[in-house]
Structures are given as C-alpha cells and as structure tokens.
Design a protein around this motif. Structure first.
Motif, PDB file in Angstrom:
ATOM      1  N   ASN A 427      19.218   2.030 -19.904  1.00  0.00           N
ATOM      2  CA  ASN A 427      19.121   1.222 -21.126  1.00  0.00           C
ATOM      3  C   ASN A 427      17.894   0.329 -21.107  1.00  0.00           C
ATOM      4  O   ASN A 427      17.257   0.088 -22.144  1.00  0.00           O
ATOM      5  N   LYS A 428      17.546  -0.193 -19.912  1.00  0.00           N
ATOM      6  CA  LYS A 428      16.357  -1.036 -19.782  1.00  0.00           C
ATOM      7  C   LYS A 428      15.102  -0.222 -20.138  1.00  0.00           C
ATOM      8  O   LYS A 428      14.221  -0.686 -20.859  1.00  0.00           O
ATOM      9  N   VAL A 429      15.061   1.030 -19.645  1.00  0.00           N
ATOM     10  CA  VAL A 429      13.915   1.893 -19.944  1.00  0.00           C
ATOM     11  C   VAL A 429      13.900   2.252 -21.423  1.00  0.00           C
ATOM     12  O   VAL A 429      12.834   2.307 -22.058  1.00  0.00           O
ATOM     13  N   ARG A 430      15.088   2.479 -21.991  1.00  0.00           N
ATOM     14  CA  ARG A 430      15.181   2.851 -23.418  1.00  0.00           C
ATOM     15  C   ARG A 430      14.622   1.750 -24.318  1.00  0.00           C
ATOM     16  O   ARG A 430      14.019   2.045 -25.365  1.00  0.00           O
ATOM     17  N   GLU A 431      14.816   0.506 -23.949  1.00  0.00           N
ATOM     18  CA  GLU A 431      14.265  -0.608 -24.728  1.00  0.00           C
ATOM     19  C   GLU A 431      12.740  -0.552 -24.739  1.00  0.00           C
ATOM     20  O   GLU A 431      12.096  -0.792 -25.770  1.00  0.00           O
ATOM     21  N   THR A 432      12.164  -0.226 -23.573  1.00  0.00           N
ATOM     22  CA  THR A 432      10.702  -0.093 -23.482  1.00  0.00           C
ATOM     23  C   THR A 432      10.223   1.074 -24.344  1.00  0.00           C
ATOM     24  O   THR A 432       9.215   0.961 -25.059  1.00  0.00           O
ATOM     25  N   GLY A 437       7.519   3.255 -29.017  1.00  0.00           N
ATOM     26  CA  GLY A 437       7.617   4.251 -30.092  1.00  0.00           C
ATOM     27  C   GLY A 437       7.337   3.671 -31.457  1.00  0.00           C
ATOM     28  O   GLY A 437       6.734   4.325 -32.314  1.00  0.00           O
ATOM     29  N   LYS A 438       7.744   2.408 -31.679  1.00  0.00           N
ATOM     30  CA  LYS A 438       7.534   1.771 -32.982  1.00  0.00           C
ATOM     31  C   LYS A 438       6.054   1.541 -33.279  1.00  0.00           C
ATOM     32  O   LYS A 438       5.677   1.307 -34.418  1.00  0.00           O
ATOM     33  N   GLN A 439       5.237   1.595 -32.237  1.00  0.00           N
ATOM     34  CA  GLN A 439       3.796   1.424 -32.422  1.00  0.00           C
ATOM     35  C   GLN A 439       3.094   2.759 -32.663  1.00  0.00           C
ATOM     36  O   GLN A 439       1.877   2.824 -32.794  1.00  0.00           O
ATOM     37  N   GLY A 440       3.876   3.850 -32.708  1.00  0.00           N
ATOM     38  CA  GLY A 440       3.306   5.164 -32.999  1.00  0.00           C
ATOM     39  C   GLY A 440       2.836   5.921 -31.788  1.00  0.00           C
ATOM     40  O   GLY A 440       2.097   6.900 -31.907  1.00  0.00           O
ATOM     41  N   THR A 503      12.002   9.579 -32.733  1.00  0.00           N
ATOM     42  CA  THR A 503      12.117   8.987 -34.067  1.00  0.00           C
ATOM     43  C   THR A 503      11.122   7.859 -34.295  1.00  0.00           C
ATOM     44  O   THR A 503      10.417   7.831 -35.311  1.00  0.00           O
ATOM     45  N   GLU A 504      11.054   6.907 -33.356  1.00  0.00           N
ATOM     46  CA  GLU A 504      10.214   5.723 -33.562  1.00  0.00           C
ATOM     47  C   GLU A 504       8.744   6.106 -33.722  1.00  0.00           C
ATOM     48  O   GLU A 504       8.058   5.646 -34.634  1.00  0.00           O
ATOM     49  N   THR A 505       8.259   6.980 -32.842  1.00  0.00           N
ATOM     50  CA  THR A 505       6.852   7.410 -32.905  1.00  0.00           C
ATOM     51  C   THR A 505       6.565   8.116 -34.222  1.00  0.00           C
ATOM     52  O   THR A 505       5.569   7.837 -34.895  1.00  0.00           O
ATOM     53  N   ILE A 509       3.861   6.893 -37.185  1.00  0.00           N
ATOM     54  CA  ILE A 509       2.705   7.721 -37.560  1.00  0.00           C
ATOM     55  C   ILE A 509       2.814   8.176 -39.018  1.00  0.00           C
ATOM     56  O   ILE A 509       1.825   8.174 -39.763  1.00  0.00           O
ATOM     57  N   ALA A 510       4.021   8.564 -39.440  1.00  0.00           N
ATOM     58  CA  ALA A 510       4.220   9.028 -40.823  1.00  0.00           C
ATOM     59  C   ALA A 510       3.889   7.919 -41.819  1.00  0.00           C
ATOM     60  O   ALA A 510       3.250   8.164 -42.850  1.00  0.00           O
TER      61      ALA A 510
END
Length: 839
Positions: A427-432, A437-440, A503-505, A509-510
């Motif tokens: 879960n700690k890695v998933r947060e990273t 991912g939100k930054q593309g 999804t986040e990436t 980008i989209a």
C-alpha cells in the motif's frame, strides 16, 4: 537491424540466390488473375451502352445511312477509350496499393541482415522472424531464442507452440505467426509448394463483399435499366403503331434506351474509390481495399492507443524510486551507487537486443551509470514473455561460472502482486505509484529473484520476488496533438482511449492532449465482468479504458458497433489483432506496428501520425459527397434527354424525332467525363469536416435529395421544350428547332455541372475551389458545340443549322433560367442553416 546471431550463419550469396530462383521460382502462391489490356477492352465492349451503339450502327447500315453508321462506330471507339482510360487509371492505382501492401521479410544474405519483399524469398534463404511477425515461407529452425509460434491458420488450434532447432518439431510454416522470441529458419519451400499454398488458402481468393453504397448504387442502376427496357418497348410499339416502319421504330426505341441507361454511375463509383485510395497512398495512408475509403467518411468513433499515438513514444527516464531508501531520485542522481541494483535489474529484465523505447532507454542508462558492463558475460537461458493481467515479464541469465540473474519488470501492480512484500508495504508503494501516475508518468515495477536448478516454474509469478523499486518514464504528448483532437471533435467524432497503461498516467496524458471527459476510467478486468447492458452504457459514457488486454479491447469494439457506431480502431501490437479485425476500420501504425497488426488492419498509417487518419476521414467525406454530386448530376441531366426524345413523339408534335442517336451519344460523351473525371477531382467543401458523420444505414440519395435532382431535371426539360415551341411558333424549320433545342440542352448541361459543384455554397463561391478539369471539359464542350453549329460538314451531319448571336443568347438565357433558379434555393438554405452543423 541488429541481431545477436551465431557467426556461422551467413545466408545465401548473390549467385546462390540466382540459382535458387531459377530452380524453384519466386515466393508467390497462385496469384489472382489480373486483366490484361485486351481483356479489359473486351469487357468494356460487353457494356450495355456499347451494345446499344453496335445495334444502332447496324440499323443505320440497313437504312443506308453510312455517315451515321460511321459516327456510331467512332462513338464506340470514343466511349471505349474513355472507359479504358478510367479502368487503366483505377488498375494502376490498385496495383500501386498492392505493391505497398506486400510485407517485407528479414533475411541473412552475404553475411548481412537485409529486408526484402516477401516474394523475393528464395529456397535456402535464412529468414529471421521474431515476436509479432508473420512467417512467409516453410522452413527448418537453425537458431532460436525462446521462440513460440501460433499455427492456428493451419491447425485451428489457438495456443502457442514452443519450437527450437533441437525440438522434435523444428519446422515453421508460411502463414503462421511468431508469438514470442526470435528464430532463424532455413527456407525449404516457397509459394504454392508451402503447406498453406497446397491447402489453397489465400487472402487474394477471398471475395470482397460489396459495401452498402455499392449495393445501393447497383440497385439504383438496375432499376434505371429496367425502366429503360419498359420505355424502349413503349416507344417502339407506339412508333410502329403510327408509322408501320419497324426500323425507324427500333431506332426511336434505342435512342430513348440510350438516354435512360445510367452507365456512368458504376464507372464513376469505381474511379472515385480507386483514385481516392491512390491519393491517400501519396499522403502516407495505405488502404488495403479501395471500398474502405467510403467507410472512412462515416467514422463516428476513434479508439486510440496512448503510447506512440497520442504521445511521442520517446520514453525519457525521469525518475527512479528505490524501495529500500523509500526515495525518488531525479535524472541528475542516476549515477548514485544506491541505485545500482535497481538500474541493473531493470536492464536485465529487458530484451538483450531491445526494440521497445523503454528498454532502449534502460540499456542506455545502464551503460552510462554502471562501472562494469556485464552484458557480454551473461547469456539468456530462459525467458517468460510479457503476459498476465496486468502484464509482467521475467528473464533468466547465466554466465560461465554459473552465476545467475533472475530479473522481472512489468506493471507495478503485477510486480507487487508477485513480490514478498506485506500488504502494508504494498500500500505504501501504491501511494507513490498513484502520486507519480497523476503527473502523467509511465511506471514499471522492477524485482529480482533467485532459483537453484533448471526445473523452472511453469509460471513466472511462482518465483519469490524481492521488490526493488520503480522506473518512472515520461512520454510527453505529441506536438500539435491538441489541434488533431480538436479537428476530430469538430467533425462530430468521439474518441475512446484504450491502453494497457495504468489509469492515473493515462488520464493525465489524455487531459494534456485535449481529450474530453477523461474522468472515471474503467479497467479491462471490470469490463469483462459487466453485463451487456452495463457494457453498452460504459462505452457510451466513458472515454478512458486502461489496463486493457485483447479480449477487453474486442469487447469494447463490439459494444460500440452494437450501439450503431462506425469504429476506427488504432493498434500496433499482436494483442490488437482481434480488435483491429472486428472494427469497421482497423488502423495499424506503419513504423511501430507489428506485421500481424498490419495484416489485420484495413488501413496503415506509414508515419504513425494520428493526423493522417483525419486526412483519411476528410477524403472519405469528400469522395462520398462527390459521388452524390455526380449521381445527382446524372439523374438531373438524363431527365431532359429522356423527355426531349419521348414527349414530342408521344404528344404528336410537328417534329417528333427532334433527337436521333447521334445527338444522344454526343450528350453521353459530354456527360461521362463530367461525372466520373471532373467531379472526382472536386476538393473538400469548407463545411464538410464540421458536420456530424453520416449514418452508414443512410441511402446514398434520400428522398429529399432525389426530389431536388428530379426538380432540376424537370426545370431543364421545361426550358428545352420551351425553346422547341418558341422556335416552332416563329415558323422555323426542323433543323433550326433542333439547333435551338440541342444548344439549350448543352448550355443547361454546362450550367448544371457548375451549379451542382455545391448544394450549399453559391456557384461564384464554388469557383474558388480549384478544379482545372472543370474548365477544360467545359471549354472542350463549347468548342465542339460551335463546331457542330458553324462547320458545314458537322451542321449537315447533325441536321442542324447555324444560330445567330441573338438565338445563341436566347438559348443561353433559357438555360440560365432553367438551371440558375437553384442558386436562389441554395441562398435560402444558407439563410436558414448558417451554422456549422449543416446536415
């Protein structure tokens, strides 16, 4: 092309190739028969219009009218020449497309790796095949590396078979597909001697289905031909009843039959499609079959991948996340010794000879940061290809001292799932991952493992992996991609992003690329659990689909088709094959696309530029609009010819045979080039890419459009018959009346062809659309008209007399009124519908 191949593999020499080709021939199965010039000419001479001309020529010979008979023979030559010219242009365009569609094959010759056209493969060649490539000859494997092949085209079995030079079955066969790894095989059989050739399976033998537009046009032409037969019988019967002269009655009937037969329409359709495909080829868009051009213009949804289509596919390594230090390192810190293990295993988990942009980057970073390059010291002993949902891959390397490296990389979720981390640590890695991912960023997880012995697990997920960290890539959106999507949306076309990335990436980008409605993405696993109703709703509402795999992609495409959408699917990998095949328009990328993707696709974009697809869609709309213009022109101009031939006869007017076959065939020779050559060259109208796509179910002419053409035809008929009566009332002769009627109809034809260049913009605005052929054909028609009116030989032959300036002006004035009222109709239309969504 660079391959790590054994030194003893050299391939054939030039002299050995020549000997092999002489003995065994070329690598072609029985090619589909291509019509020769003579066969094309014989086919043209069987056309209904030519048969009518032959019949009329025979009747003129019987009557002793040798001049008319000679003219008919010259007309036969002219019509045949025009048809032959059109057929030749179409054939050349299709031949050029066929050459471009032939795949290249990689072979070893003279000790060098070269790419050659597949038909040049010779027996004895050493062919190299790798993941995603079609095998194009039968042969024996002499070298391989974790090579597996799908032989379903021969066996019907869909699973992959691993093969090597040591395996019991070490043969590969033409028409099968390399699924993983690499193999070098020595060619043993080519062409019709291969297993596929003997079975007789050939794509060229599959009959291409007629498109909806083709079927509609065929139905229309058959209907017109039936009407022609009925009217022919009526005119013959009516004329014979009144005159008792069978030959003259047959001539009257055949004249009318010629005026009814719309033989220009099928020729125009074939020409428009073939030349449309050829013009797109020059733009870098290879069309597999010309009828797909029509479908392109109807595209309502574009399903696109992210990497390399929306993005540049440069894959710059921006960050490294080291799990042990729980720290994200920037580019400038990649030389930090703390990152050595992460960079090391990221590289070893890549292909030894990388072709993927991310793997190329990892190899480059390894070379720049590692003090000792170990790549030549280790050999790959086992490989688990990219697989799973989400996917991962594992490579096993070993050196002479038996030191072993087991490295894995893939989707972070897949690597975490296979790792020994606790749920809290995951879960700690998933947060990273989520934050990056939100930054593309494109993110891959990296792990290592150890294993004693050679009894390797069946599944790579069965290894115990130690999670090392994350490689963080940035693949920026292509320059100008926002404008491309703006064009797509302006054209009323929806966009769906279907990608294997997270999804986040993808959402980031989209959004940067200008795609609308990127919120609420759905992953492939969810898609497969949906009911049909849920799936149909999802594809309607959502834009972004992530972590997609072949079955999920196919489900999306089929659901969109069920919703009545016309789907263009972009893909480049082996896994895209089913969806590409299922879509109305499968689009493969020429540069980064695999052969199987190109084989499954209907269209190939040579430089991977999405903007080219917009050019293709615009071309499809232009061609469809121009076909409609051509057909509406044909309908409108045929009506006055039919009625001018028949009404004086049926109504018992003073000159019942105002037109003879000579006059009708002259008009046909003018109309043919106008509809099939001139209208084909018309440019795209300004509003065409601002309209919503037409529905595939729409008929090529709806009742409103057909009614407009009929009204145009009747208006011209009224003008021509007014010219007839006006001349007769002034006590003029039959020759003068015929000259006035004929000239009025020629002027009307020219004005109609100009007015119908657009059914929205004015005739003056249409002049801004450059079309040199229009000016050429119009000028030639006027020259021929004046030759007929003012050169004594032709005046006598056409049974007309010259016209004074005032009579010419009267004919032009009548024609202008009969045709140019349509400009008022278009003006009203522009006033009522001034907006972009003009349908």
């Amino acid at each position: 092309m660079s391959y790590n191949l054994p030194d003893h593999l050299k391939g054939l020499t030039d002299s050995e190739i020549a000997t092999s080709v002489k003995k065994h021939g070329s690598n072609r199965r029985e090619a589909s028969h291509k019509n020769t010039w003579l066969e094309m000419l014989i086919g043209i001479l069987k056309e209904p219009m030519l048969l009518l001309l032959v019949a009329i020529s025979i009747l003129y010979l019987i009557l002793g009218n040798y001049g008319e008979a000679l003219f008919m023979l010259l007309a036969i030559v002219a019509v045949a020449a025009i048809s032959l010219y059109q057929d030749t242009r179409s054939k050349k365009a299709l031949d050029a497309l066929e050459k471009l569609n032939e795949p290249l094959s990689t072979v070893l010759r003279n000790g060098k790796v070269v790419a050659i056209p597949t038909h040049e493969i010779a027996v004895g060649d050493l062919c190299i095949t790798e993941e995603g490539k079609m095998i194009n000859a039968d042969g024996k494997i002499v070298h391989s590396n974790d090579f597996s092949v799908n032989e379903s085209s021969l066996t019907g079995e869909s699973f992959s078979v691993f093969k090597s030079s040591e395996s019991e079955d070490n043969k590969v066969y033409s028409g099968t597909l390399a699924v993983s790894g690499l193999a070098v095989f020595e060619v043993e059989k080519i062409g019709k001697e291969t297993r596929l050739g003997k079975i007789g399976v050939s794509i060229s033998e599959i009959k291409e289905e007629a498109s909806p537009l083709q079927l509609q046009i065929q139905k229309f032409v058959k209907g017109m031909a039936l009407i022609g037969i009925v009217i022919f019988a009526m005119v013959c019967g009516f004329s014979y009843h009144h005159t008792g002269n069978l030959i003259d009655s047959l001539l009257n009937g055949l004249t009318l039959a010629m005026s009814v037969l719309p033989e220009e329409i099928p020729v125009a359709f074939t020409t428009f499609m073939a030349l449309g495909a050829w013009k797109l080829m020059r733009e870098g868009i290879i069309i597999k079959r010309s009828s797909i051009v029509e479908t392109l213009g109807s595209t309502t949804v574009i399903c696109t991948d992210k990497t390399g289509t929306i993005t540049e596919n440069t894959m710059q390594l921006k960050h490294l996340y080291d799990y042990q230090k729980d720290k994200i390192f920037d580019e400038k810190d990649f030389g930090d010794p703390q990152l050595s293990a992460l960079i090391d295993y990221a590289m070893w988990s890549s292909e030894p000879v990388p072709f993927d942009p991310m793997e190329k980057t990892l190899h480059a970073v390894y070379a720049q940061t590692q003090a000792c390059d170990q790549r030549k010291a280790f050999q790959m002993i086992h490989e688990y290809p990219l697989e799973g949902r989400p996917p991962m891959m594992t490579h096993l390397f070993e050196q002479e001292g038996k030191q072993r490296i087991i490295a894995a990389k893939g989707a972070p979720e897949a690597i975490l799932q296979a790792s020994t981390l606790s749920e809290k640590e995951k879960n700690k890695v998933r947060e990273t991952i989520q934050a990056l991912g939100k930054q593309g960023f494109r993110i891959l997880g990296v792990a290592k493992s150890s294993f004693e012995g050679n009894n390797f697990p069946v599944k790579q997920q069965d290894f115990k992996f130690d999670f090392l960290g994350l490689t963080v890539f940035y693949d920026p959106p292509k320059e100008g991609i926002q404008q491309v999507f703006r064009h797509i949306y302006n054209a009323g076309i929806k966009v769906k992003v279907i990608t294997g990335d997270n999804t986040e990436t993808t959402q980031s980008i989209a959004a940067q690329a200008g795609i609308i409605n990127t919120a609420g993405a759905i992953e492939g696993q969810e898609i497969m659990q949906y009911s049909e109703a849920q799936l149909l709703q999802a594809v309607e509402e959502k834009t972004v689909f992530t972590r997609m795999f072949p079955e999920a992609k196919l489900a999306i495409v089929n659901a969109l088709k069920k919703k009545g959408e016309v789907v263009a699917m972009l893909g480049d990998g082996v896994n895209d094959g089913p969806a590409l095949k299922a879509a109305h328009i499968g689009v493969a990328m020429g540069s980064k696309g695999t052969e199987i993707a190109k084989a499954a696709a209907a269209l190939v974009i040579t430089n991977d530029d999405l903007d080219k697809l917009i050019i293709g869609i615009a071309s499809g709309r232009r061609i469809y609009a121009n076909i409609k213009k051509a057909i509406q022109y044909i309908i409108s101009i045929h009506i006055p010819i039919i009625l001018t031939v028949s009404l004086p006869l049926f109504l018992g007017w003073i000159f019942p045979q105002i037109f003879t076959p000579v006059h009708v065939i002259f008009l046909e020779l003018v109309m043919g080039p106008t509809c099939s050559i001139v209208y084909e060259n018309e440019p795209l109208e300004r509003h065409a890419m601002l309209n919503k796509p037409r529905k595939m179910t729409d008929t090529f002419l709806n009742w409103k459009e057909l009614a407009i053409s009929i009204v145009q035809g009747l208006a011209i008929t009224a003008g021509v018959l007014f010219a007839y009566q006006y001349t007769v009332q002034n006590g003029e002769s039959e020759e003068k009346t015929r000259a006035m009627v004929f000239t009025t109809l020629i002027f009307s034809n020219l004005l109609l062809s100009l007015a119908n260049r657009s059914f929205y913009y004015s005739l003056l605005q249409s002049f801004k659309n450059k079309n040199v052929l229009f000016a050429g054909v119009s000028a030639l028609t006027l020259v021929l008209l004046f030759v007929i009116l003012y050169v004594d030989f032709f005046t006598a032959f056409f049974r007309v007399t010259d016209l004074s300036a005032s009579e010419l002006a009267a004919a032009f004035g009548i024609a202008s009124i009969a045709v140019l009222w349509f400009e008022l109709y278009k003006w009203v239309k522009r006033m009522r519908y001034p907006y972009k969504n003009l349908n």
